[in-house]
Design a protein around this motif. Sequence first.
Motif, mmCIF file in Angstrom:
data_model
loop_
_atom_site.group_PDB
_atom_site.id
_atom_site.type_symbol
_atom_site.label_atom_id
_atom_site.label_comp_id
_atom_site.label_asym_id
_atom_site.label_seq_id
_atom_site.Cartn_x
_atom_site.Cartn_y
_atom_site.Cartn_z
ATOM 1 N N TYR A 1 0.730 -1.123 0.343
ATOM 2 C CA TYR A 1 0.129 0.144 -0.181
ATOM 3 C C TYR A 1 1.254 1.737 -0.052
ATOM 4 C CZ TYR A 1 -2.815 3.548 1.373
ATOM 5 O OH TYR A 1 -3.922 4.895 1.585
ATOM 6 N N LEU A 2 1.731 1.466 1.261
ATOM 7 C CA LEU A 2 2.130 2.466 1.167
ATOM 8 C C LEU A 2 3.118 2.946 -0.511
ATOM 9 C CD1 LEU A 2 4.066 2.099 4.685
ATOM 10 C CD2 LEU A 2 1.920 3.385 3.841
ATOM 11 N N TYR A 3 3.927 1.398 -1.032
ATOM 12 C CA TYR A 3 4.828 1.897 -2.331
ATOM 13 C C TYR A 3 3.975 2.986 -3.098
ATOM 14 C CZ TYR A 3 9.472 -0.318 -2.045
ATOM 15 O OH TYR A 3 10.290 -0.699 -2.143
ATOM 16 N N ILE A 4 2.627 2.290 -3.405
ATOM 17 C CA ILE A 4 1.614 2.441 -4.512
ATOM 18 C C ILE A 4 1.451 3.740 -3.934
ATOM 19 C CG2 ILE A 4 -0.557 2.504 -5.969
ATOM 20 C CD1 ILE A 4 -0.723 -0.419 -4.600
ATOM 21 N N ALA A 5 0.800 4.479 -3.080
ATOM 22 C CA ALA A 5 0.856 5.482 -2.732
ATOM 23 C C ALA A 5 1.388 6.263 -2.677
ATOM 24 C CB ALA A 5 -0.124 5.847 -0.772
ATOM 25 N N PHE A 6 3.210 6.756 -1.660
ATOM 26 C CA PHE A 6 3.610 7.339 -1.775
ATOM 27 C C PHE A 6 4.765 6.731 -3.473
ATOM 28 C CE2 PHE A 6 5.205 6.351 2.934
ATOM 29 C CZ PHE A 6 4.348 7.574 3.415
ATOM 30 N N PHE A 7 3.985 6.481 -4.369
ATOM 31 C CA PHE A 7 4.838 6.884 -5.911
ATOM 32 C C PHE A 7 3.366 6.639 -6.757
ATOM 33 C CE2 PHE A 7 7.851 4.353 -3.327
ATOM 34 C CZ PHE A 7 8.953 5.466 -3.435
ATOM 35 N N THR A 8 2.332 7.140 -6.370
ATOM 36 C CA THR A 8 1.617 7.979 -7.423
ATOM 37 C C THR A 8 0.278 9.279 -6.533
ATOM 38 O OG1 THR A 8 -0.191 5.953 -6.321
ATOM 39 C CG2 THR A 8 1.373 4.765 -8.379
ATOM 40 N N GLU B 1 9.449 3.520 -12.092
ATOM 41 C CA GLU B 1 10.044 2.582 -11.702
ATOM 42 C C GLU B 1 10.265 1.795 -10.735
ATOM 43 O OE1 GLU B 1 14.762 1.057 -12.994
ATOM 44 O OE2 GLU B 1 14.188 2.586 -13.862
ATOM 45 N N VAL B 2 10.395 2.636 -9.873
ATOM 46 C CA VAL B 2 10.756 1.946 -8.669
ATOM 47 C C VAL B 2 9.034 1.089 -8.491
ATOM 48 C CG1 VAL B 2 10.081 4.102 -7.452
ATOM 49 C CG2 VAL B 2 10.832 2.593 -6.339
ATOM 50 N N LEU B 3 8.022 1.780 -8.012
ATOM 51 C CA LEU B 3 7.294 0.393 -7.942
ATOM 52 C C LEU B 3 7.341 0.135 -8.883
ATOM 53 C CD1 LEU B 3 4.795 0.982 -6.685
ATOM 54 C CD2 LEU B 3 3.279 2.208 -7.980
ATOM 55 N N GLU B 4 7.242 -0.048 -10.024
ATOM 56 C CA GLU B 4 7.269 -1.171 -11.296
ATOM 57 C C GLU B 4 8.182 -2.231 -11.069
ATOM 58 O OE1 GLU B 4 8.662 -2.481 -15.779
ATOM 59 O OE2 GLU B 4 9.077 -0.810 -14.696
ATOM 60 N N LYS B 5 9.021 -2.317 -9.972
ATOM 61 C CA LYS B 5 9.937 -3.099 -9.568
ATOM 62 C C LYS B 5 9.413 -3.878 -8.412
ATOM 63 C CE LYS B 5 13.978 -2.000 -11.049
ATOM 64 N NZ LYS B 5 16.192 -0.404 -9.811
ATOM 65 N N LYS B 6 8.748 -3.263 -7.723
ATOM 66 C CA LYS B 6 7.888 -3.639 -6.437
ATOM 67 C C LYS B 6 6.636 -4.652 -7.236
ATOM 68 C CE LYS B 6 6.152 -3.922 -1.920
ATOM 69 N NZ LYS B 6 7.007 -5.200 -1.556
ATOM 70 N N ARG C 1 -0.532 10.791 0.137
ATOM 71 C CA ARG C 1 -1.258 11.763 -0.877
ATOM 72 C C ARG C 1 -0.195 12.892 -1.278
ATOM 73 N NH1 ARG C 1 -4.859 12.556 -5.677
ATOM 74 N NH2 ARG C 1 -6.261 13.891 -5.495
ATOM 75 N N HIS C 2 -0.038 13.157 0.066
ATOM 76 C CA HIS C 2 0.055 14.694 -0.002
ATOM 77 C C HIS C 2 1.769 14.566 -0.060
ATOM 78 C CE1 HIS C 2 -3.815 16.333 1.209
ATOM 79 N NE2 HIS C 2 -3.670 15.302 2.252
ATOM 80 N N THR C 3 2.720 13.285 0.833
ATOM 81 C CA THR C 3 3.826 13.489 0.763
ATOM 82 C C THR C 3 4.489 12.980 -0.781
ATOM 83 O OG1 THR C 3 3.621 12.334 2.564
ATOM 84 C CG2 THR C 3 5.560 11.811 1.306
ATOM 85 N N PHE C 4 3.774 12.798 -1.743
ATOM 86 C CA PHE C 4 3.892 12.438 -3.294
ATOM 87 C C PHE C 4 4.434 14.265 -3.974
ATOM 88 C CE2 PHE C 4 2.324 12.506 -7.471
ATOM 89 C CZ PHE C 4 3.388 12.050 -8.067
#
Length: 388
Positions: free
Chosen positions: A229-236, A287-292, A334-337
């Motif tokens: 979840y955090l990977y998706i949230a932070f990088f999208t 890319e960082v999210l794709e690898k995950k 979301r705000h972090t991204f």
Amino acid sequence: MKITKAMKKQLQSTKKSQNLIIRGRIIWIDFQKGKERLRKSTKLKYSPVAFNFVKKNYEKYLENGAEIWLKKEFENYENSLTQKRLEKLDFPKEKPFKPLSFDKLIDDFLAEKSLLKFSTKRTISSHISKIKCFLKSKKIENVFDFQRKHSLDFANFLIKNGISSKMTFHQYFSTLNSILNLAIKQEILSQNVLFLPKVSMLKEAQKCPFSLDEVELLLKNSTGSLNTYLYIAFFTGMRLGEIFALTWGDIDFEKKEISVTKTLDFITKKIGSPKTASSYRVIDLLEVLEKKLYSLRKDSSLPVIDFNVNKIRTSYKTLLKSLNLKYRVLYNTRHTFASIMLSRGEEPMWVGCKMLGHKNLNETFKSYAKYLPKNVVERAKFLDELRL
């Protein structure tokens, strides 16, 4: 004020050279003086008798100050008429005044909103619940009983009931404003007297994004569904409901894209359409999210996050506490991204409109302008050439 059929009939009966207007129950004359068009109050309240009196004395009203002595003349004329003579006058009668209850107006308002999303209707209903409590506390049953002074009363009512957020405060006023505007559209009211008071004690909603170092710390120390979840949230920058509605079929690893076409309503547990039209979007798969995600991919129909949102929140809260990080609501991902991307020089159009799904850049700048990098430049350098 609503113009009745009786008034319309009398207005239509005036001569072409006479232009009479009824505004706020007062009869006005509209005339041309040279090249200038003027309007003048007769100071007489509308009645069939008064209207005929103005028609008969139209030319006299054009004189300066005539409305004062003509008003006295009309009062003498009106007093001289006996009730019997008044009854013989062949004037169309106005329809009796019919009060409209706020409850009926609110029902009409809700009926017009019946086709909106369930989550939107739920928000409106919560606003109306408080509005009804306020009207009851002030014993305002009829739409016509609502006065301008009640705007301040409503503001104080909201503050006393714990509304301290500026945005939430404005939302309540917006709902009441829409209800009163409906009364105008239904030709019940002639104007909306509600106004939004300026209240200094209200707070702007504070965004408290994580730093890039904190993001790294959270990703390294989280596991399982929370980590995904955090990977998706932070990088999208996707919203909570959008992430929980995401299926593996929405992720295109070849094009490196994610399609955002739905959201999960956490109350009804149902999948619905995104928040707004601009929320339908195709975002970049970094890319960082794709690898995950590539190592975790499953059947296209399965959800990417197969965990209950409450369990995610509990795990997230526990993780923050274990890392001695200040608590922030889950939505701050979301705000972090947005804050990290903008502060590192990424294009606002890509961040706001493509990734976050904002309608336009105004929405992005309104929320995140302070995160834009401020380049230090020397302004008006050419003025150094002046010999002063």
